[in-house]
Enzyme design. Structure first.
Site, mmCIF file in Angstrom:
data_model
loop_
_atom_site.group_PDB
_atom_site.id
_atom_site.type_symbol
_atom_site.label_atom_id
_atom_site.label_comp_id
_atom_site.label_asym_id
_atom_site.label_seq_id
_atom_site.Cartn_x
_atom_site.Cartn_y
_atom_site.Cartn_z
ATOM 1 N N THR A 1 0.543 -4.647 -23.520
ATOM 2 C CA THR A 1 0.590 -3.394 -22.373
ATOM 3 C C THR A 1 1.834 -2.313 -21.508
ATOM 4 O O THR A 1 2.558 -2.999 -21.225
ATOM 5 C CB THR A 1 -0.468 -4.319 -21.846
ATOM 6 O OG1 THR A 1 -0.742 -3.511 -20.937
ATOM 7 C CG2 THR A 1 -0.085 -5.260 -20.399
ATOM 8 N N ASP A 2 1.236 -1.694 -20.677
ATOM 9 C CA ASP A 2 2.448 -0.931 -19.762
ATOM 10 C C ASP A 2 2.012 -1.771 -18.562
ATOM 11 O O ASP A 2 3.036 -1.627 -17.339
ATOM 12 C CB ASP A 2 1.776 0.697 -20.024
ATOM 13 C CG ASP A 2 0.344 0.422 -19.029
ATOM 14 O OD1 ASP A 2 -0.442 -0.716 -18.988
ATOM 15 O OD2 ASP A 2 -0.083 2.114 -19.311
ATOM 16 N N GLU A 3 1.080 -2.648 -18.300
ATOM 17 C CA GLU A 3 1.394 -2.826 -17.491
ATOM 18 C C GLU A 3 2.488 -4.380 -16.391
ATOM 19 O O GLU A 3 2.722 -4.388 -14.904
ATOM 20 C CB GLU A 3 -0.447 -3.965 -17.316
ATOM 21 C CG GLU A 3 -0.932 -3.233 -17.136
ATOM 22 C CD GLU A 3 -2.719 -3.851 -16.216
ATOM 23 O OE1 GLU A 3 -2.433 -4.559 -15.531
ATOM 24 O OE2 GLU A 3 -3.577 -3.271 -16.192
ATOM 25 N N TYR B 1 -2.192 -10.918 -14.643
ATOM 26 C CA TYR B 1 -2.712 -11.233 -16.039
ATOM 27 C C TYR B 1 -0.607 -10.486 -16.609
ATOM 28 O O TYR B 1 -0.361 -10.563 -18.187
ATOM 29 C CB TYR B 1 -4.031 -10.229 -16.460
ATOM 30 C CG TYR B 1 -3.581 -9.076 -17.237
ATOM 31 C CD1 TYR B 1 -3.533 -9.842 -18.747
ATOM 32 C CD2 TYR B 1 -3.089 -8.071 -17.319
ATOM 33 C CE1 TYR B 1 -3.960 -9.139 -19.899
ATOM 34 C CE2 TYR B 1 -3.319 -6.639 -18.762
ATOM 35 C CZ TYR B 1 -3.431 -7.449 -19.789
ATOM 36 O OH TYR B 1 -3.228 -6.492 -21.345
ATOM 37 N N LYS C 1 2.018 -11.256 -19.723
ATOM 38 C CA LYS C 1 2.250 -10.830 -20.591
ATOM 39 C C LYS C 1 3.322 -10.161 -20.818
ATOM 40 O O LYS C 1 4.289 -10.491 -22.195
ATOM 41 C CB LYS C 1 1.019 -9.599 -20.738
ATOM 42 C CG LYS C 1 0.310 -9.100 -21.231
ATOM 43 C CD LYS C 1 -0.838 -10.417 -22.079
ATOM 44 C CE LYS C 1 -0.433 -8.979 -23.711
ATOM 45 N NZ LYS C 1 -0.301 -9.244 -24.961
#
Ligand code: NAD
Ligand code: DAU
Length: 356
Positions: free
Chosen positions: A132-134, A158, A162
């Site tokens: 993810t970009d997060e 989260y 990741k």
């Protein structure tokens, strides 16, 4: 054949359905069926012997080793994860367990299998990790979009979990030579999106006459990509990506949340107007902000376009229209996922969020 993990979830099920629509290569689909996993997404594959669904956990090394040894997949695409930021704030442990421990155990089992492959199969093998970009953290308004070399600054349990999984995947390439690929994608939307996430939640709440909860001032920016474009990008990376590389995937569609919500309301006004003739936007309700809420994500997806020729097929306008139409046509699917456990999450989370 390929092995897909988390293939009963939102993106994974779209990936499996699209894969089998385009190719005859069989898929083993390993999913532990958490609240987010739904075999109904795969109902059209009943009787299709190219699809083998296995109910199990990526952290179960005996199960995974057995699947690898008996089916000899040429690639693994790892979607399995806990994926909802708000749930990670309420209860991070499941995120640590699946996203970190689960990914580690999966990698380690795959490494043993891969080490025992014959020369050609060994060099052709791929482990593609979907991320993810997060993991890159939050941008200021004038910052350039995230490139693949942006530093990791995860801010939620989260995204931290990741990020840890990404680091493990990277380490298995550098240390053991496992042929890995990584993708870091922005916010997806489309069919089978679980209605705890912004877009499907707004659609189902609007139609149910409920408030549309917008966190904080609604000016947080996200980049949005139609899920089938994400699946296409993953197929490209799997087929042509350079081993050990990272590819950012995005829609070039940066928008504030409130604009997304108003767009959904406008489409519903057109496609399923309220009985009282009022606009759905009348249901918008600003609530307490998400703790540690990242203000802005933006993805620079030029590397995947330059190297692999991938770019999104849908614009936001075409993708969001298809999405709203899908939910209107599949309300039975929505009703079925709104189980007791779903209602409990919504009631608890939004009861807290409305106390500002
Ligand atoms: P999702 O929550 O809809 O689906 C996750 C799936 O994984 C579910 O079917 C669940 O049952 C399964 N699963 C969870 N733990 C498991 C375990 N231990 N073993 C086996 N299966 C397990 O998630 P999603 O939105 O489809 O996201 C898929 C992947 O893509 C995730 O890794 C996520 O981090 C990543 N991603 C999501 C988005 C997005 O916008 N949704 C964007 C970028 C990246
Ligand atoms: O950026 C990629 C990520 O996108 C993925 O890695 C995650 O798995 C996925 O869930 C998604 O994370 P977000 O937190 O961005 O998605 P979500 O749909 O939960 O929220 C989108 C934005 O909308 C975010 O700024 C929070 C806001 N929001 C969300 C909900 C559920 C609201 O304002 N109200 C809400 O009720």
């Amino acid at each position: 054949m390929i092995l897909v993990t988390g293939g009963a979830g939102f993106i994974g099920s779209n990936f499996v359905l699209d894969w089998l629509a385009d190719f005859d290569e069989p898929v083993i689909n390993l999913d532990s069926l958490t609240y987010a996993g739904n075999r109904e997404n795969l109902i059209s594959l009943i009787g299709d012997d190219r699809h083998l669904f296995v109910h199990g956990d990526i952290a179960d090394q005996a199960l995974v080793a057995g699947l690898l040894n008996s089916h000899q997949p040429r690639a693994i695409i790892n979607f399995a994860a806990e994926s909802h930021v708000d749930r990670s704030i309420h209860g991070p442990e499941a995120f640590i367990q699946t996203n970190i421990v689960g990914t580690f155990r999966l990698l380690d089992t795959v490494r043993s299998y891969w080490a025992g492959l014959e020369c050609d199969a060994k060099s052709a093998f791929r482990f593609l990790h979907v991320s993810t970009d997060e993991v890159y953290g939050s941008l200021a308004p004038s910052d350039p979009a995230f490139t693949e070399s942006h530093c990791y600054e995860p801010n939620s349990p989260y995204s931290a979990s990741k990020a840890a999984s990404d680091h493990l995947v990277r380490a298995y390439y550098h240390t053991y030579g496992l042929p890995v690929l990584r993708t870091n994608c922005s916010n997806n939307y489309g069919p089978y999106h679980f209605p705890e996430k912004l877009i499907p939640l707004m659609i189902v709440n609007a139609l149910a006459g409920k408030p549309l909860p917008v966190y904080g001032d609604g000016m947080q920016m996200r980049d949005w990509l139609y899920v089938k474009d994400h699946c296409g990008a993953i197929r490209e990376v799997l087929a042509h990506g350079r081993v050990g590389e990272v590819y950012n995937v995005g829609g070039w569609n940066e928008k504030p949340n409130i604009e997304i919500v108003k767009t959904v309301c406008g489409l519903l006004d057109e496609l399923r107007p309220r009985d009282d003739g009022k606009p759905y936007s009348a249901q918008i309700n600003y609530v307490k902000d998400r703790p540690g809420h990242d203000r802005r994500y933006a993805i620079d997806a030029s590397k995947i376009q330059r190297e692999l020729g991938w770019k999104p097929a849908e614009t936001f306008d075409t993708g969001i229209r298809k999405t709203v139409q899908w939910y209107l046509a599949n309300f039975e699917w929505v009703a079925n996922v709104q189980s007791g456990a779903y209602r409990k999450w919504i009631d608890t989370h939004y009861a807290e969020a409305s106390i500002t």
